[in-house]
Scaffold this motif. Structure first.
Motif, mmCIF file in Angstrom:
data_model
loop_
_atom_site.group_PDB
_atom_site.id
_atom_site.type_symbol
_atom_site.label_atom_id
_atom_site.label_comp_id
_atom_site.label_asym_id
_atom_site.label_seq_id
_atom_site.Cartn_x
_atom_site.Cartn_y
_atom_site.Cartn_z
ATOM 1 N N VAL A 47 5.717 7.491 9.630
ATOM 2 C CA VAL A 47 6.332 6.199 8.860
ATOM 3 C C VAL A 47 5.544 5.868 7.575
ATOM 4 O O VAL A 47 5.918 5.631 6.585
ATOM 5 N N ASP A 48 4.125 6.118 7.588
ATOM 6 C CA ASP A 48 3.278 5.938 6.361
ATOM 7 C C ASP A 48 3.872 7.057 5.343
ATOM 8 O O ASP A 48 4.035 6.390 4.132
ATOM 9 N N LEU A 49 4.296 8.215 5.838
ATOM 10 C CA LEU A 49 4.600 9.347 5.095
ATOM 11 C C LEU A 49 5.655 8.712 4.455
ATOM 12 O O LEU A 49 6.124 9.295 3.012
ATOM 13 N N LEU A 50 6.816 8.439 4.971
ATOM 14 C CA LEU A 50 8.250 8.079 4.650
ATOM 15 C C LEU A 50 8.009 6.721 3.875
ATOM 16 O O LEU A 50 8.752 7.114 2.591
ATOM 17 N N TRP A 51 7.240 6.057 4.165
ATOM 18 C CA TRP A 51 7.076 4.883 2.747
ATOM 19 C C TRP A 51 6.518 5.626 1.543
ATOM 20 O O TRP A 51 6.980 5.152 0.493
ATOM 21 N N ALA A 52 5.644 6.402 1.718
ATOM 22 C CA ALA A 52 5.087 7.056 0.536
ATOM 23 C C ALA A 52 5.990 7.968 -0.402
ATOM 24 O O ALA A 52 6.260 7.794 -1.480
ATOM 25 N N ILE A 53 6.963 8.552 0.416
ATOM 26 C CA ILE A 53 7.798 9.430 -0.415
ATOM 27 C C ILE A 53 9.089 8.470 -0.808
ATOM 28 O O ILE A 53 9.369 8.618 -1.983
ATOM 29 N N SER A 54 9.219 7.425 -0.208
ATOM 30 C CA SER A 54 10.257 6.399 -0.948
ATOM 31 C C SER A 54 9.564 5.931 -2.261
ATOM 32 O O SER A 54 10.252 5.686 -3.374
ATOM 33 N N TYR A 55 8.268 5.603 -2.212
ATOM 34 C CA TYR A 55 7.735 5.326 -3.437
ATOM 35 C C TYR A 55 7.897 6.300 -4.613
ATOM 36 O O TYR A 55 8.181 5.847 -5.481
ATOM 37 N N TYR A 56 7.638 7.560 -4.335
ATOM 38 C CA TYR A 56 7.583 8.687 -5.338
ATOM 39 C C TYR A 56 9.265 8.948 -5.827
ATOM 40 O O TYR A 56 9.328 9.148 -6.786
ATOM 41 N N GLN A 79 0.655 -1.233 -0.033
ATOM 42 C CA GLN A 79 0.041 0.116 -0.199
ATOM 43 C C GLN A 79 1.083 1.268 -0.034
ATOM 44 O O GLN A 79 0.613 2.284 -0.910
ATOM 45 N N GLU A 80 1.990 1.143 0.615
ATOM 46 C CA GLU A 80 2.866 2.481 0.899
ATOM 47 C C GLU A 80 4.083 2.389 -0.108
ATOM 48 O O GLU A 80 4.110 3.483 -0.797
ATOM 49 N N LEU A 90 4.432 0.375 -2.755
ATOM 50 C CA LEU A 90 4.105 0.169 -4.301
ATOM 51 C C LEU A 90 3.156 1.102 -4.760
ATOM 52 O O LEU A 90 2.949 1.218 -5.939
ATOM 53 N N LYS A 91 2.426 1.572 -3.918
ATOM 54 C CA LYS A 91 1.089 2.543 -4.343
ATOM 55 C C LYS A 91 1.151 3.906 -3.587
ATOM 56 O O LYS A 91 0.492 4.776 -4.244
ATOM 57 N N GLY A 92 2.065 4.340 -2.819
ATOM 58 C CA GLY A 92 2.318 5.693 -2.263
ATOM 59 C C GLY A 92 1.373 6.191 -1.415
ATOM 60 O O GLY A 92 1.047 7.129 -1.296
ATOM 61 N N ALA A 93 0.399 5.250 -0.922
ATOM 62 C CA ALA A 93 -0.746 5.546 0.038
ATOM 63 C C ALA A 93 -0.502 5.190 1.583
ATOM 64 O O ALA A 93 0.683 5.272 1.876
ATOM 65 N N SER A 94 -1.585 5.438 2.354
ATOM 66 C CA SER A 94 -1.150 4.988 3.937
ATOM 67 C C SER A 94 -2.128 3.823 4.163
ATOM 68 O O SER A 94 -3.449 3.766 4.242
ATOM 69 N N CYS A 95 -1.530 2.890 5.090
ATOM 70 C CA CYS A 95 -2.551 1.862 5.555
ATOM 71 C C CYS A 95 -3.287 2.068 6.707
ATOM 72 O O CYS A 95 -4.503 1.494 6.490
ATOM 73 N N HIS A 96 -2.927 3.283 7.410
ATOM 74 C CA HIS A 96 -3.814 3.664 8.716
ATOM 75 C C HIS A 96 -5.054 4.369 8.017
ATOM 76 O O HIS A 96 -6.390 4.102 8.310
ATOM 77 N N TRP A 97 -4.770 5.058 6.682
ATOM 78 C CA TRP A 97 -5.963 5.921 6.390
ATOM 79 C C TRP A 97 -6.721 4.600 5.765
ATOM 80 O O TRP A 97 -7.959 4.763 5.980
ATOM 81 N N TRP A 98 -6.378 3.719 5.026
ATOM 82 C CA TRP A 98 -7.144 2.693 4.390
ATOM 83 C C TRP A 98 -7.992 1.858 5.374
ATOM 84 O O TRP A 98 -9.161 1.707 5.294
#
Length: 313
Positions: free
Chosen positions: A159-168, A67-68, A70-78
């Motif tokens: 943590v979610d944000l860092l995962w998402a940033i790493s994706y982009y 989710q984070e 490979l898709k740049g989103a947030s697990c907690h939000w989902w």
């Protein structure tokens, strides 16, 4: 599990192929393109429901990766959004998927209530028309991107944000050089999200929007799930295309069940519904897609007639 490994491995494999062959368009469209993103969406859904591995920890970890990472989103939000949907499907103000009055009114009860109170933000009588302009085209490219970023910052999900940033960052590092620069990669990314959004909306909403939408009636859990959900036809293609969410009834009744077992439960659920006189709906897929538009038109007409009856009387 095998699907998960294939989706995760798709990015580096396709980047290697593109570097060696020059077929950037193939690798970009496959790994981070329409098919990769759409199927990763169904896969993260499986992990989010803890339905892949026996270990909750492994499911949660894989959910973060897909989710984070490979898709740049947030697990907690989902999780927050999706679990509200499962707890109260098609319940206005409790299911975020149908609580969208700023853009659409759905069902028969809510449009009538809003019409009587002369409430409204949009010309809902034409919502079945503007749905094609602001529904499927914009849900993922605009609404979800803004909502996810807002959620991660507001609730300090660093943590979610860092995962998402790493994706982009990875998206830029891997593909911008072979696509001719940042802006070419940027616009291709949103074009893919535009296509994915159509795929996602037509699949997910065909199971819910045409069904009954109401305020919370405090009814039994099983009855509530069946009132707000329905299935669409099952074929090998549609099973793949929908991520097995064509078995929406079974998914809502058994949300942690692995998707490949839905068909086994379906016959038993149908017999149980017949035994107790509970409606079990299943539709042809194309007819189910058309029902989305028809139901939006009917809901808009109810609001319009009620609203202007109140004004003229």
């Amino acid at each position: 599990q095998q699907l998960g490994y294939r989706v995760v491995a798709l990015h580096p494999c396709c980047c290697t192929v593109s570097n060696r062959t020059g077929l950037w368009w193939w690798s970009r469209f496959s790994s981070n393109g329409l098919f990769g993103q759409a199927q990763a969406g169904w896969l993260q859904h499986d992990f989010g429901h803890l339905s892949v591995f026996k270990s909750s920890w492994m499911n949660h970890t894989a959910h973060h990766v897909v989710q984070e990472g490979l898709k740049g989103a947030s697990c907690h939000w989902w999780n927050i959004r999706h679990f509200q949907h499962h707890a109260k499907p098609n319940v206005f103000l409790k299911d975020p998927d149908v609580s969208i009055p700023l853009l659409f009114l759905v069902g028969k009860v809510i449009p009538a209530k809003w019409g009587k109170k002369k409430w409204g933000f949009m010309p809902y009588q034409i919502q079945h028309n503007y749905f094609f302009l602001i529904g499927p085209p914009l849900l993922i490219p605009i609404y979800f991107h803004v909502e996810v970023i807002y959620y991660m910052i507001k609730y300090l999900k660093w943590v979610d944000l860092l995962w998402a940033i790493s994706y982009y960052y990875r998206l830029h590092y891997m593909f911008s050089p072979i696509m001719g620069g940042f802006w070419a990669n940027f616009w291709f990314y949103f074009f893919v999200r535009f296509l994915e959004s159509h795929w996602f909306v037509w699949v997910t909403q065909s199971n819910h929007i045409p069904m009954e939408v109401n305020l919370d009636q405090n009814e039994g859990w099983v009855e509530m799930q069946l009132r707000g959900t329905r299935n669409t036809e099952s074929t090998p293609f549609w099973d793949w295309f929908t991520g097995h969410l064509n078995y929406q009834i079974e998914h809502h009744l058994f949300p942690t069940m692995p998707r490949h077992n839905y068909y086994k439960a379906a016959a038993r659920v149908r017999r149980l519904c017949a035994k107790y006189g509970v409606e079990y709906q299943i539709k042809n897929t194309w007819e189910a897609f058309a029902d989305i538009v028809r139901s939006l038109r009917d809901s808009g007409d109810i609001w319009y007639k009620t609203y202007y009856d109140m004004i003229t009387h």
